[in-house]
Design a protein around this motif. Structure first.
Motif, PDB file in Angstrom:
ATOM      1  N   MET A  54       4.217 -86.690  43.709  1.00 13.50           N
ATOM      2  CA  MET A  54       3.677 -86.002  42.540  1.00 13.50           C
ATOM      3  C   MET A  54       4.718 -85.116  41.859  1.00 13.50           C
ATOM      4  SD  MET A  54      -0.293 -85.162  43.660  1.00 13.50           S
ATOM      5  CE  MET A  54       0.066 -83.449  43.627  1.00 13.50           C
ATOM      6  N   LEU A  55       5.528 -84.403  42.628  1.00 11.48           N
ATOM      7  CA  LEU A  55       6.553 -83.553  42.009  1.00 11.48           C
ATOM      8  C   LEU A  55       7.571 -84.395  41.266  1.00 11.48           C
ATOM      9  CD1 LEU A  55       7.379 -80.742  44.596  1.00 11.48           C
ATOM     10  CD2 LEU A  55       6.139 -80.542  42.441  1.00 11.48           C
ATOM     11  N   TRP A  56       7.999 -85.484  41.871  1.00 11.73           N
ATOM     12  CA  TRP A  56       8.996 -86.355  41.237  1.00 11.73           C
ATOM     13  C   TRP A  56       8.454 -86.892  39.918  1.00 11.73           C
ATOM     14  CZ3 TRP A  56      13.953 -86.915  41.483  1.00 11.73           C
ATOM     15  CH2 TRP A  56      14.566 -88.054  40.951  1.00 11.73           C
ATOM     16  N   ALA A  89      15.657 -85.782  33.811  1.00 13.40           N
ATOM     17  CA  ALA A  89      15.797 -84.850  34.940  1.00 13.40           C
ATOM     18  C   ALA A  89      15.887 -85.625  36.253  1.00 13.40           C
ATOM     19  CB  ALA A  89      14.636 -83.863  34.976  1.00 13.40           C
ATOM     20  N   GLN A  90      15.129 -86.705  36.372  1.00 14.41           N
ATOM     21  CA  GLN A  90      15.207 -87.541  37.574  1.00 14.41           C
ATOM     22  C   GLN A  90      16.619 -88.102  37.737  1.00 14.41           C
ATOM     23  OE1 GLN A  90      12.147 -90.517  37.183  1.00 14.41           O
ATOM     24  NE2 GLN A  90      10.517 -89.084  37.702  1.00 14.41           N
ATOM     25  N   ALA A  91      17.194 -88.584  36.654  1.00 13.14           N
ATOM     26  CA  ALA A  91      18.557 -89.123  36.705  1.00 13.14           C
ATOM     27  C   ALA A  91      19.562 -88.032  37.064  1.00 13.14           C
ATOM     28  CB  ALA A  91      18.919 -89.764  35.369  1.00 13.14           C
ATOM     29  N   GLU A  92      19.370 -86.832  36.514  1.00 15.57           N
ATOM     30  CA  GLU A  92      20.271 -85.716  36.825  1.00 15.57           C
ATOM     31  C   GLU A  92      20.185 -85.347  38.302  1.00 15.57           C
ATOM     32  OE1 GLU A  92      21.289 -81.160  35.383  1.00 15.57           O
ATOM     33  OE2 GLU A  92      19.608 -82.206  34.464  1.00 15.57           O
ATOM     34  N   VAL A  93      18.966 -85.263  38.825  1.00 10.77           N
ATOM     35  CA  VAL A  93      18.777 -84.926  40.240  1.00 10.77           C
ATOM     36  C   VAL A  93      19.402 -86.001  41.124  1.00 10.77           C
ATOM     37  CG1 VAL A  93      17.045 -84.666  42.065  1.00 10.77           C
ATOM     38  CG2 VAL A  93      16.753 -83.468  39.897  1.00 10.77           C
ATOM     39  N   ASP A  94      19.155 -87.270  40.809  1.00 14.74           N
ATOM     40  CA  ASP A  94      19.738 -88.350  41.601  1.00 14.74           C
ATOM     41  C   ASP A  94      21.269 -88.309  41.559  1.00 14.74           C
ATOM     42  OD1 ASP A  94      17.477 -89.469  42.724  1.00 14.74           O
ATOM     43  OD2 ASP A  94      17.267 -91.038  41.201  1.00 14.74           O
ATOM     44  N   GLY A 149      26.406 -85.193  46.500  1.00 11.12           N
ATOM     45  CA  GLY A 149      26.325 -84.262  47.628  1.00 11.12           C
ATOM     46  C   GLY A 149      26.053 -82.832  47.214  1.00 11.12           C
ATOM     47  N   ARG A 150      25.528 -82.641  46.016  1.00 13.36           N
ATOM     48  CA  ARG A 150      25.277 -81.298  45.484  1.00 13.36           C
ATOM     49  C   ARG A 150      23.781 -80.970  45.602  1.00 13.36           C
ATOM     50  NH1 ARG A 150      27.923 -81.014  39.826  1.00 13.36           N
ATOM     51  NH2 ARG A 150      27.440 -78.822  40.139  1.00 13.36           N
ATOM     52  N   ASN A 151      23.320 -80.873  46.840  1.00 12.91           N
ATOM     53  CA  ASN A 151      21.900 -80.705  47.114  1.00 12.91           C
ATOM     54  C   ASN A 151      21.333 -79.392  46.589  1.00 12.91           C
ATOM     55  OD1 ASN A 151      21.869 -83.193  48.387  1.00 12.91           O
ATOM     56  ND2 ASN A 151      22.212 -82.328  50.404  1.00 12.91           N
ATOM     57  N   ILE A 152      22.079 -78.320  46.701  1.00 13.10           N
ATOM     58  CA  ILE A 152      21.587 -77.024  46.222  1.00 13.10           C
ATOM     59  C   ILE A 152      21.397 -77.066  44.713  1.00 13.10           C
ATOM     60  CG2 ILE A 152      22.151 -74.563  45.955  1.00 13.10           C
ATOM     61  CD1 ILE A 152      23.527 -74.788  48.728  1.00 13.10           C
ATOM     62  N   GLN A 153      22.341 -77.664  44.005  1.00 13.46           N
ATOM     63  CA  GLN A 153      22.210 -77.794  42.560  1.00 13.46           C
ATOM     64  C   GLN A 153      21.040 -78.705  42.197  1.00 13.46           C
ATOM     65  OE1 GLN A 153      25.056 -78.100  44.237  1.00 13.46           O
ATOM     66  NE2 GLN A 153      26.527 -76.694  43.351  1.00 13.46           N
ATOM     67  N   ALA A 154      20.814 -79.753  42.995  1.00 16.69           N
ATOM     68  CA  ALA A 154      19.682 -80.653  42.753  1.00 16.69           C
ATOM     69  C   ALA A 154      18.365 -79.893  42.885  1.00 16.69           C
ATOM     70  CB  ALA A 154      19.731 -81.834  43.715  1.00 16.69           C
ATOM     71  N   ILE A 155      18.261 -79.046  43.886  1.00 16.00           N
ATOM     72  CA  ILE A 155      17.047 -78.251  44.069  1.00 16.00           C
ATOM     73  C   ILE A 155      16.879 -77.273  42.908  1.00 16.00           C
ATOM     74  CG2 ILE A 155      16.000 -76.437  45.498  1.00 16.00           C
ATOM     75  CD1 ILE A 155      17.118 -77.982  47.942  1.00 16.00           C
ATOM     76  N   ALA A 156      17.959 -76.670  42.460  1.00 13.87           N
ATOM     77  CA  ALA A 156      17.878 -75.739  41.329  1.00 13.87           C
ATOM     78  C   ALA A 156      17.382 -76.456  40.078  1.00 13.87           C
ATOM     79  CB  ALA A 156      19.247 -75.101  41.078  1.00 13.87           C
ATOM     80  N   CYS A 165      10.558 -78.453  47.226  1.00 13.36           N
ATOM     81  CA  CYS A 165      11.766 -79.053  46.654  1.00 13.36           C
ATOM     82  C   CYS A 165      12.657 -79.635  47.752  1.00 13.36           C
ATOM     83  CB  CYS A 165      12.531 -78.026  45.827  1.00 13.36           C
ATOM     84  SG  CYS A 165      11.679 -77.602  44.292  1.00 13.36           S
ATOM     85  N   ILE A 166      12.723 -78.972  48.886  1.00 13.27           N
ATOM     86  CA  ILE A 166      13.506 -79.498  50.012  1.00 13.27           C
ATOM     87  C   ILE A 166      12.886 -80.807  50.502  1.00 13.27           C
ATOM     88  CG2 ILE A 166      14.163 -79.083  52.418  1.00 13.27           C
ATOM     89  CD1 ILE A 166      14.436 -76.085  51.599  1.00 13.27           C
ATOM     90  N   ASP A 167      11.556 -80.850  50.581  1.00 10.80           N
ATOM     91  CA  ASP A 167      10.880 -82.090  50.971  1.00 10.80           C
ATOM     92  C   ASP A 167      11.137 -83.197  49.955  1.00 10.80           C
ATOM     93  OD1 ASP A 167       9.869 -80.821  53.216  1.00 10.80           O
ATOM     94  OD2 ASP A 167       7.870 -80.496  52.341  1.00 10.80           O
ATOM     95  N   LEU A 168      11.107 -82.851  48.667  1.00  9.57           N
ATOM     96  CA  LEU A 168      11.392 -83.830  47.618  1.00  9.57           C
ATOM     97  C   LEU A 168      12.826 -84.339  47.731  1.00  9.57           C
ATOM     98  CD1 LEU A 168      10.659 -85.397  45.080  1.00  9.57           C
ATOM     99  CD2 LEU A 168      11.107 -83.321  43.749  1.00  9.57           C
ATOM    100  N   LEU A 169      13.750 -83.447  48.021  1.00 17.03           N
ATOM    101  CA  LEU A 169      15.151 -83.831  48.207  1.00 17.03           C
ATOM    102  C   LEU A 169      15.280 -84.830  49.362  1.00 17.03           C
ATOM    103  CD1 LEU A 169      18.156 -83.151  47.353  1.00 17.03           C
ATOM    104  CD2 LEU A 169      18.118 -81.589  49.281  1.00 17.03           C
ATOM    105  N   ALA A 170      14.628 -84.550  50.465  1.00 18.79           N
ATOM    106  CA  ALA A 170      14.669 -85.469  51.609  1.00 18.79           C
ATOM    107  C   ALA A 170      14.047 -86.810  51.254  1.00 18.79           C
ATOM    108  CB  ALA A 170      13.948 -84.840  52.800  1.00 18.79           C
TER     109      ALA A 170
END
Length: 60
Positions: free
Chosen positions: A4-6, A13-18, A24-31, A47-52
């Motif tokens: 749902m969050l994705w 934004a999805q492309a930017e996060v991916d 390897g910029r996980n902190i920036q992806a979460i931000a 957000c951490i769960d979404l990242l995983a």
């Protein structure tokens, strides 16, 4: 798998996060997730769960 969050993120934004995850910029992806998802702002844990989830989805 559906997330749902994705789905609340725009395609841009999805492309930017991916891209950040791939770099390897996980902190920036979460931000970016927290900034772009708007209100109600998701919890850090969500957000951490979404990242995983995205790591897993990208590796399938």
């Amino acid at each position: 798998m559906d997330n749902m969050l994705w789905n609340r993120l725009s395609p841009e934004a999805q492309a930017e996060v991916d891209g950040l995850i791939a770099a390897g910029r996980n902190i920036q992806a979460i931000a970016v997730m927290r900034e772009r998802l708007g209100l109600p702002r998701p919890e850090l844990r969500d957000c951490i769960d979404l990242l995983a989830w995205r790591h897993g989805a990208r590796n399938e």
